[in-house]
Write a protein that holds these residues in place. Structure first.
Motif, PDB file in Angstrom:
ATOM      1  N   PHE A 243       5.587   6.778   1.748  1.00 49.15           N
ATOM      2  CA  PHE A 243       4.164   7.796   2.515  1.00 49.15           C
ATOM      3  C   PHE A 243       5.437   8.633   2.868  1.00 49.15           C
ATOM      4  CE2 PHE A 243       2.109  10.110   5.349  1.00 49.15           C
ATOM      5  CZ  PHE A 243       1.626  10.856   4.469  1.00 49.15           C
ATOM      6  N   LEU A 244       6.136   7.869   3.796  1.00 52.83           N
ATOM      7  CA  LEU A 244       6.985   8.485   5.270  1.00 52.83           C
ATOM      8  C   LEU A 244       8.059   8.820   4.645  1.00 52.83           C
ATOM      9  CD1 LEU A 244       6.694   6.349   7.795  1.00 52.83           C
ATOM     10  CD2 LEU A 244       5.614   8.464   8.150  1.00 52.83           C
ATOM     11  N   ASN A 245       8.908   8.619   3.547  1.00 54.77           N
ATOM     12  CA  ASN A 245      10.244   8.385   3.201  1.00 54.77           C
ATOM     13  C   ASN A 245       9.469  10.153   2.407  1.00 54.77           C
ATOM     14  OD1 ASN A 245      11.645   6.866   4.649  1.00 54.77           O
ATOM     15  ND2 ASN A 245      11.195   5.384   2.501  1.00 54.77           N
ATOM     16  N   ALA A 246       8.368   9.839   1.925  1.00 54.16           N
ATOM     17  CA  ALA A 246       8.714  11.292   0.853  1.00 54.16           C
ATOM     18  C   ALA A 246       8.103  12.371   1.589  1.00 54.16           C
ATOM     19  CB  ALA A 246       6.928  11.175   0.063  1.00 54.16           C
TER      20      ALA A 246
ATOM     21  N   GLY B 129      -0.757  10.008  -6.414  1.00 54.64           N
ATOM     22  CA  GLY B 129       0.141   8.612  -6.062  1.00 54.64           C
ATOM     23  C   GLY B 129       1.073   8.137  -7.440  1.00 54.64           C
ATOM     24  N   TYR B 130       0.808   6.927  -7.814  1.00 57.23           N
ATOM     25  CA  TYR B 130       1.891   6.709  -8.641  1.00 57.23           C
ATOM     26  C   TYR B 130       0.932   6.077  -9.879  1.00 57.23           C
ATOM     27  CZ  TYR B 130       5.771   5.722  -5.281  1.00 57.23           C
ATOM     28  OH  TYR B 130       6.891   5.824  -4.270  1.00 57.23           O
ATOM     29  N   ARG B 131       1.409   6.406 -11.239  1.00 57.34           N
ATOM     30  CA  ARG B 131       1.630   5.803 -11.880  1.00 57.34           C
ATOM     31  C   ARG B 131       1.074   4.310 -12.251  1.00 57.34           C
ATOM     32  NH1 ARG B 131       4.780   8.768 -14.067  1.00 57.34           N
ATOM     33  NH2 ARG B 131       4.148  11.247 -14.081  1.00 57.34           N
TER      34      ARG B 131
ATOM     35  N   LYS C  59       0.913  -1.331   0.000  1.00 56.45           N
ATOM     36  CA  LYS C  59       0.217   0.153   0.008  1.00 56.45           C
ATOM     37  C   LYS C  59       0.996   0.880  -0.218  1.00 56.45           C
ATOM     38  CE  LYS C  59      -4.329  -0.889  -0.131  1.00 56.45           C
ATOM     39  NZ  LYS C  59      -5.192  -0.756  -1.464  1.00 56.45           N
ATOM     40  N   GLY C  60       2.225   1.475   0.396  1.00 54.37           N
ATOM     41  CA  GLY C  60       3.019   2.448   0.183  1.00 54.37           C
ATOM     42  C   GLY C  60       3.155   3.009   1.672  1.00 54.37           C
TER      43      GLY C  60
ATOM     44  N   SER D 184       0.467   3.143  -4.085  1.00 55.40           N
ATOM     45  CA  SER D 184       0.348   1.404  -3.755  1.00 55.40           C
ATOM     46  C   SER D 184       1.978   1.684  -4.489  1.00 55.40           C
ATOM     47  CB  SER D 184      -1.060   1.609  -4.605  1.00 55.40           C
ATOM     48  OG  SER D 184      -1.839   1.615  -3.801  1.00 55.40           O
ATOM     49  N   THR D 185       2.614   0.489  -3.892  1.00 58.66           N
ATOM     50  CA  THR D 185       3.606  -0.240  -4.432  1.00 58.66           C
ATOM     51  C   THR D 185       3.642  -0.941  -6.211  1.00 58.66           C
ATOM     52  OG1 THR D 185       4.502  -1.353  -2.983  1.00 58.66           O
ATOM     53  CG2 THR D 185       5.609   0.755  -2.907  1.00 58.66           C
ATOM     54  N   ASN D 186       2.578  -1.911  -5.504  1.00 59.99           N
ATOM     55  CA  ASN D 186       1.780  -2.561  -6.859  1.00 59.99           C
ATOM     56  C   ASN D 186       0.527  -1.578  -7.727  1.00 59.99           C
ATOM     57  OD1 ASN D 186       3.640  -4.471  -6.372  1.00 59.99           O
ATOM     58  ND2 ASN D 186       2.650  -5.923  -5.647  1.00 59.99           N
TER      59      ASN D 186
END
Length: 386
Positions: A220-223, A311-313, A215-216, A289-291
């Motif tokens: 999120f935290l690292n960003a 989010g991620y593309r 879920k990422g 979400s990483t997936n």
């Protein structure tokens, strides 16, 4: 009246749980009688009972990683056979017209279809990347035993087609819909400032979702860490529980937060029932979400609440978020790019407001509950009238 038997993977209140609740409570009860079978008690069961939905709790196995070994397979097969008997005994003497499986993780519908000799709909909310064997096995089973497969988005449909085990003609896309009376920009949230000790003039960036491998939350935290260090008026929020036996994932996040140097600006919260208020409490909603996420319900809820999205593309979010329309999408897995996108919205309040307004318009136009219910009703009628 047609009796529709629903099989689901749990009794919580995350994405697919909420969508099932919207479906069974929103159907025309003069045409359809929903009968829901859940593997456990919980919030979802309570919500359905409150809405006078027929619910039965029968402990049956869900396809999880714990079964992905020799002993696990034997245990699953024994548990599967026993649970099928229990489910059949529950409905002995009653007519079932259609089976609706609400996730690829539930395989009990296959045996029930053969025993009851009724059509089967497989409602797919997942994009399974790993283990690959699980993707191919579930694709084969869905393609072999279902009359129709409902994909929640174009990426989900394409992923199933890529297995080369399912005909594109068998798959229909029905986008999820949510109740805008619950998720709107009218939900009260002022109490959260006092509860969490947050300044009212702050900028608040949040994500909601179960803490799991993809879920990422870590991304999120690292960003957020570098942004929080530069802006003491900025706060980050994570809401979500864990699967049973995976509390260590939360503990990892706690360690990550503790060593960040900005712990006082971060709130890590468990699952809450007042998520509608939190969407409105946030200034920006993030789901990295990483997936590929099939069609994340939390993004729909944030859109209905009039929020700008980051989010991620990849995955279903690309159907929901138009770049420079109602949000910004970063390169998948690129945390610095994710941080940059979030920072763009932090520094531009007018842009956040414009994107938020567009989110609300887009959600109402393309992801309404009315359209969702109408599409399923038509599908049910077609399969039960033949």
């Amino acid at each position: 009246m047609k009796n529709i038997l629903y099989l689901h993977a749990g009794s919580e209140m995350y994405g697919s749980d909420k969508i099932l609740l919207e479906l069974v409570t929103g159907l025309n009860k003069k045409s359809f009688h929903p009968i829901v079978v859940l593997p456990s008690t919980g919030v979802l069961e309570t919500k359905m009972l409150e809405a006078n939905i027929e619910v039965h709790v029968v402990d049956y196995p869900i396809l999880r990683r714990k079964y992905m070994n020799f002993k696990g397979i034997l245990k699953y097969c024994y548990f599967y056979r026993q649970s099928i008997k229990k489910i059949l005994n529950t409905f002995k003497g009653r007519k079932i017209d259609l089976i609706h499986i609400n996730t690829l993780a539930v395989l009990e519908g296959i045996a029930l279809k053969r025993k009851l000799r009724v059509p089967l709909i497989w409602h797919v909310h997942e994009i399974i990347l790993r283990p690959r064997i699980v993707f191919f096995v579930t694709s084969f089973l869905a393609g072999m035993f279902s009359e129709k497969i409902v994909a929640v988005s174009k990426p989900v449909k394409q992923h199933l087609i890529n297995s080369k085990l399912i005909s594109a003609k068998k798959i229909v896309i029905i986008h999820n819909g949510i109740d805008n009376n619950i998720y709107s920009d009218q939900a009260k949230f002022n109490y959260i400032f006092d509860e969490l000790e947050i300044p009212e003039n702050s900028v608040r960036v949040g994500m909601i979702g179960r803490i799991n491998a993809w879920k990422g939350q870590k991304d999120f935290l690292n960003a957020m860490f570098p942004l929080l260090k530069k802006n003491k008026n900025l706060y980050a929020f994570l809401l979500g529980g864990t699967f049973d036996g995976e509390k260590w994932r939360r503990e990892e996040l706690e360690v990550q937060i503790k060593s960040s140097g900005v712990k006082s600006q971060i709130r890590l919260l468990d699952f809450r029932k007042d998520t509608a208020s939190f969407y409105n409490f946030f200034d920006i909603f993030v789901l990295p979400s990483t997936n590929p996420d099939p069609l994340p319900t939390v993004v729909l809820e944030a859109m209905a609440s009039g929020k700008s999205i980051v989010g991620y593309r990849h995955g279903g979010i690309t159907e929901m978020v138009g770049e420079k329309e109602n949000g910004l999408l970063a390169e998948p897995g690129n945390v610095p790019d994710l941080s940059k996108k979030i920072n763009t919205l932090i520094g531009n309040k007018q842009l956040r407001i414009r994107y938020g307004d567009n989110s609300k318009i887009k959600e109402e136009k393309y992801f309404s509950l009315e359209t969702f219910l109408l599409n399923f009703s038509k599908l049910y009628q077609n399969l039960t009238s033949s």
